[in-house]
Design a protein around this motif. Structure first.
Motif, PDB file in Angstrom:
ATOM      1  N   TYR A  22       0.837  -1.203   0.000  1.00 24.25           N
ATOM      2  CA  TYR A  22       0.000   0.000   0.000  1.00 24.25           C
ATOM      3  C   TYR A  22       0.871   1.252   0.000  1.00 24.25           C
ATOM      4  N   MET A  26       0.876   3.925  -3.008  1.00 27.36           N
ATOM      5  CA  MET A  26       0.236   5.211  -2.762  1.00 27.36           C
ATOM      6  C   MET A  26       1.200   6.291  -2.276  1.00 27.36           C
ATOM      7  N   LEU A  27       2.434   5.908  -1.944  1.00 29.82           N
ATOM      8  CA  LEU A  27       3.379   6.912  -1.462  1.00 29.82           C
ATOM      9  C   LEU A  27       4.671   6.917  -2.281  1.00 29.82           C
ATOM     10  N   PRO A  30       3.925   7.621  -6.151  1.00 35.00           N
ATOM     11  CA  PRO A  30       3.630   9.044  -6.370  1.00 35.00           C
ATOM     12  C   PRO A  30       4.838   9.951  -6.171  1.00 35.00           C
ATOM     13  N   LEU A  31       5.659   9.667  -5.144  1.00 35.36           N
ATOM     14  CA  LEU A  31       6.833  10.514  -4.922  1.00 35.36           C
ATOM     15  C   LEU A  31       7.819  10.389  -6.079  1.00 35.36           C
ATOM     16  N   ILE A  34       6.554  12.372  -9.054  1.00 39.71           N
ATOM     17  CA  ILE A  34       6.872  13.793  -8.914  1.00 39.71           C
ATOM     18  C   ILE A  34       8.331  14.038  -9.322  1.00 39.71           C
ATOM     19  N   VAL A 229      -2.193  25.902   5.126  1.00 43.92           N
ATOM     20  CA  VAL A 229      -3.377  26.555   5.685  1.00 43.92           C
ATOM     21  C   VAL A 229      -3.035  27.877   6.365  1.00 43.92           C
ATOM     22  N   MET A 250       0.972  23.687  -9.453  1.00 48.03           N
ATOM     23  CA  MET A 250       0.393  22.389  -9.778  1.00 48.03           C
ATOM     24  C   MET A 250      -1.040  22.517 -10.272  1.00 48.03           C
ATOM     25  N   LEU A 251      -1.846  23.354  -9.593  1.00 47.54           N
ATOM     26  CA  LEU A 251      -3.274  23.383  -9.900  1.00 47.54           C
ATOM     27  C   LEU A 251      -3.685  24.619 -10.691  1.00 47.54           C
TER      28      LEU A 251
ATOM     29  N   PRO B 103       4.718   9.157   6.157  1.00 51.18           N
ATOM     30  CA  PRO B 103       3.741  10.252   6.123  1.00 51.18           C
ATOM     31  C   PRO B 103       3.668  11.051   7.429  1.00 51.18           C
ATOM     32  N   ILE B 113      -0.328  16.312  -3.193  1.00 52.39           N
ATOM     33  CA  ILE B 113      -0.064  16.702  -4.576  1.00 52.39           C
ATOM     34  C   ILE B 113       0.482  15.522  -5.384  1.00 52.39           C
ATOM     35  N   SER B 114       1.340  14.687  -4.753  1.00 52.55           N
ATOM     36  CA  SER B 114       1.919  13.574  -5.509  1.00 52.55           C
ATOM     37  C   SER B 114       0.848  12.518  -5.793  1.00 52.55           C
ATOM     38  N   LEU B 115      -0.032  12.278  -4.818  1.00 52.05           N
ATOM     39  CA  LEU B 115      -1.128  11.333  -5.067  1.00 52.05           C
ATOM     40  C   LEU B 115      -2.046  11.855  -6.170  1.00 52.05           C
ATOM     41  N   LEU B 116      -2.310  13.162  -6.114  1.00 49.23           N
ATOM     42  CA  LEU B 116      -3.189  13.771  -7.110  1.00 49.23           C
ATOM     43  C   LEU B 116      -2.633  13.571  -8.523  1.00 49.23           C
ATOM     44  N   ILE B 132     -10.324   8.686   0.637  1.00 49.74           N
ATOM     45  CA  ILE B 132     -10.105   7.537   1.525  1.00 49.74           C
ATOM     46  C   ILE B 132      -8.708   6.969   1.303  1.00 49.74           C
ATOM     47  N   ILE B 133      -8.290   6.859   0.033  1.00 49.56           N
ATOM     48  CA  ILE B 133      -6.941   6.353  -0.271  1.00 49.56           C
ATOM     49  C   ILE B 133      -5.886   7.204   0.440  1.00 49.56           C
ATOM     50  N   GLY B 134      -6.016   8.528   0.315  1.00 50.73           N
ATOM     51  CA  GLY B 134      -5.041   9.427   0.929  1.00 50.73           C
ATOM     52  C   GLY B 134      -5.088   9.378   2.445  1.00 50.73           C
ATOM     53  N   THR B 136      -6.161   6.952   4.400  1.00 56.75           N
ATOM     54  CA  THR B 136      -5.647   5.682   4.900  1.00 56.75           C
ATOM     55  C   THR B 136      -4.121   5.763   5.027  1.00 56.75           C
ATOM     56  N   LEU B 137      -3.511   6.374   4.005  1.00 57.28           N
ATOM     57  CA  LEU B 137      -2.052   6.500   3.994  1.00 57.28           C
ATOM     58  C   LEU B 137      -1.535   7.316   5.183  1.00 57.28           C
ATOM     59  N   MET B 140      -2.265   5.574   8.727  1.00 57.91           N
ATOM     60  CA  MET B 140      -1.569   4.318   8.974  1.00 57.91           C
ATOM     61  C   MET B 140      -0.422   4.443   9.988  1.00 57.91           C
ATOM     62  N   ILE B 201      -5.915  19.293   3.953  1.00 57.01           N
ATOM     63  CA  ILE B 201      -5.134  19.442   2.725  1.00 57.01           C
ATOM     64  C   ILE B 201      -5.409  18.334   1.711  1.00 57.01           C
ATOM     65  N   PHE B 204      -8.766  18.500   0.330  1.00 58.05           N
ATOM     66  CA  PHE B 204      -8.822  19.675  -0.538  1.00 58.05           C
ATOM     67  C   PHE B 204      -8.347  19.320  -1.947  1.00 58.05           C
ATOM     68  N   PHE B 205      -7.286  18.519  -2.035  1.00 59.92           N
ATOM     69  CA  PHE B 205      -6.737  18.149  -3.343  1.00 59.92           C
ATOM     70  C   PHE B 205      -7.474  16.986  -3.990  1.00 59.92           C
TER      71      PHE B 205
END
Lengths: 289, 268
Positions: A22, A26-27, A30-31, A34, A229, A250-251, B103, B113-116, B132-134, B136-137, B140, B201, B204-205
């Motif tokens: 996982y 998911m980490l 993605p990293l 980037i 924030v 990015m956005l 994390p 941002i990287s997940l997005l 939910i994916i984010g 959970t990460l 964890m 955050i 938000f993304f």
């Protein structure tokens, strides 16, 4: 050791596989994406698969990036200093003064505010410091000031106060854990050998607490650098930090390669600074062994 | 009393920590439309306004779905990680656990941002599922920390006794280990639930057009008119968080008592 099928190593790997897969999906991926993007070219709303250092050159040549990065480092540095210095006496109090049956209660009390909505806590500082805020309206109704003080909000100082408040428990807990590990007989030995209370603290307690202090510094410094924030709400958008720049690239601007390069550069700078910091303090880390 | 000065300082520090939260209910029940002193009068209209808000109810529904799913997923994954970390030695253990715990210190904007980027590149539609994916990460690591404490306080001989008495690996886990770490599991789920409920955050993304409580709050903070209602909402959320944490703490201590350690530790 091994019961059932396979060696211990194989069983351990099987056991860790679900969360590890996982985290990789998911980490780590993605990293790495980037990181890859940061070396690719930007087409309009797409990414062109062509290797280039352009993004990094653009990042380093960009005065906005330099300003925002330096500001983020400055703010995070101030926040870290304020949090750790203010937190140390509390951690010391928890470890050395509070009776052990009351410790869990105190820690619970300290951590509660941390778990309540970050967004609302940050916004409440705006309410406290604002032009028509609690401090100004309070002072005005008491007749101390005529006009609201405008220097309270929308500046680096207010960002520092807000972040220092938000990250307080992060600083207290590692220091507390390090203090708890100190063998109390060492302190008695110090006193028996004729050291004053202050010198015992300086020469025994503080060096032994340093691993906790270093952990506190990193655990506050690293996330504050990337805070989004607080500069948005408290800075009123006038004092953006590096996270705001990453979000915008990015956005809003949708230049993913450049945004990625900014993110990677910022993380690289933070990583290098953290390593230098640990290296400079390496003698304290050796104390443990 | 010993440490009088330190005690006074610690109490002042607590006041600093709680000051913003204490202001919440004051302004939530204040009838003035601007958040300032002097206070106007007592009212419950902001709570009524909150109750009648359809977008808010939708955001609440989304947030509860996300928090519940992330809490269950993060805790399930954490049980494996914590069991592996406390019971087995294997190659690459430090790196594997390091990645799982990363994390905790990585700025959330980087995770978000990287997940997005990856989800968009993979053609995944943004929805509450992606949140939910984010979540959970990021939940964890906290769950792993709690479960590691729960597993490491287990007496290994209990497990071995179960094998000697003819239980299989799975039945020993289910009948002996699981009941003993159950308080830890509940505590980890409550903690993850609280984190997810408050997280801004990543939501938000990754939420696309779906509102969650924090993203809804963020969108409303721009409008001075909605601030009193947000104060009321904040009051409710803070009460809920405190309640959940108190229950989590209760289970954590019960777990500690069950395995016979002292309960002076923290939530972290």
């Amino acid at each position: 050791m091994a019961t059932g099928n396979g060696s211990e190593a194989a069983q351990g790997l099987r056991m860790v596989a679900p969360p590890l897969v996982y985290a990789i999906l998911m980490l780590a991926i993605p990293l790495l994406t980037i990181l890859t993007f940061s070396f690719l070219k930007d087409g309009y709303q797409t990414v062109i698969r062509e290797f280039t250092f352009e993004n990094y050159l653009a990042v380093w040549a960009d005065p906005i990036f330099r300003t925002l990065m330096l500001r983020s480092l400055w703010v995070a540095g101030l926040v870290t200093l304020a949090t750790v210095v203010l937190a140390f006496p509390v951690a010391y109090f928890l470890s050395f003064v509070v009776a052990s049956r009351h410790k869990a209660m105190w820690i619970f009390l300290i951590t509660i505010p941390f778990w309540t909505s970050y967004l609302i806590r940050v916004f409440l500082w705006k309410v406290i410091l604002g032009y028509n805020g609690v401090i100004n309206s309070g002072l005005k109704s008491l007749g101390i000031i005529e006009q609201p003080l405008s220097f309270l909000l929308y500046n680096t100082g207010s960002i520092v106060v807000t972040l220092a408040h938000a990250y307080a428990p992060f600083a207290i807990l590692p220091i507390y854990v390090a203090l708890e590990k100190i063998d109390r007989s060492l302190l008695e030995a110090g006193r028996d050998l004729g050291e004053s209370r202050l010198m015992t603290f300086w020469r025994v307690t503080l060096p032994l607490a340093m691993p906790g202090v270093l952990a506190a510094v990193l655990i506050v410094f690293i996330p504050t650098i990337g805070d989004y924030v607080t500069p948005t709400l408290i800075g009123g958008g006038k004092i953006p930090m590096v996270a705001n720049l990453i979000q915008a690239q990015m956005l809003d601007i949708d230049n993913k390669p450049l945004g990625s390069a900014i993110a990677v550069t910022a993380m690289g700078i933070v990583g290098v600074l953290s390593l230098i910091f640990l290296f400079l303090n390496r003698r304290f880390l050796r104390v443990r062994q | 009393m010993r440490g009088g000065g330190l005690r006074a300082y610690a109490l002042l520090y607590l006041l600093f920590l709680y000051a913003p939260i204490l202001l919440l209910p004051i302004f939530a029940f204040n009838s003035g439309t601007i958040i300032a002193f002097p206070l106007q009068g007592l009212t419950s209209q902001w709570f009524e306004q909150m109750w009648g808000n359809a977008t808010l109810r939708r955001a609440l529904g989304n947030s509860l779905t996300i928090a519940l799913s992330s809490a269950v997923l993060a805790t399930c994954l954490a049980i494996f990680a914590a069991r592996a970390s406390t019971r087995y030695r294997f190659p690459g253990k430090g790196g594997a656990l390091g990645l799982i715990m990363l994390p905790l210190i990585l700025p959330e904007i980087i995770v978000g941002i990287s997940l997005l980027v990856v989800l968009l590149a993979a053609g995944v539609q943004l929805s509450i599922l992606t949140v939910i994916i984010g979540h959970t990460l990021i939940c964890m690591p906290y769950a792993v920390a709690i479960m590691t404490t729960a597993f490491s306080s287990l007496d290994k001989s209990l497990e071995e006794a179960a094998y000697d008495l003819g239980e299989t690996k799975w039945s020993a886990f289910r009948l002996v280990i699981l009941p003993l770490v159950m308080p830890g599991i509940i505590s980890a789920m409550l903690m993850s639930f609280t984190i997810s409920l408050d997280e801004f955050i990543i939501a938000f993304f990754l939420a696309g057009n779906e509102p969650t409580l924090p993203t809804y709050i963020f969108s409303q903070l721009r409008f001075p008119k909605s601030i009193p209602m947000i104060m009321a909402l904040g009051t409710v959320l803070v009460m809920m968080s405190i309640l959940l944490l108190a229950v989590a703490e209760y289970f954590r201590r019960r777990g500690a008592a069950r395995t016979g350690q002292s309960s002076s530790g923290g939530l972290l």
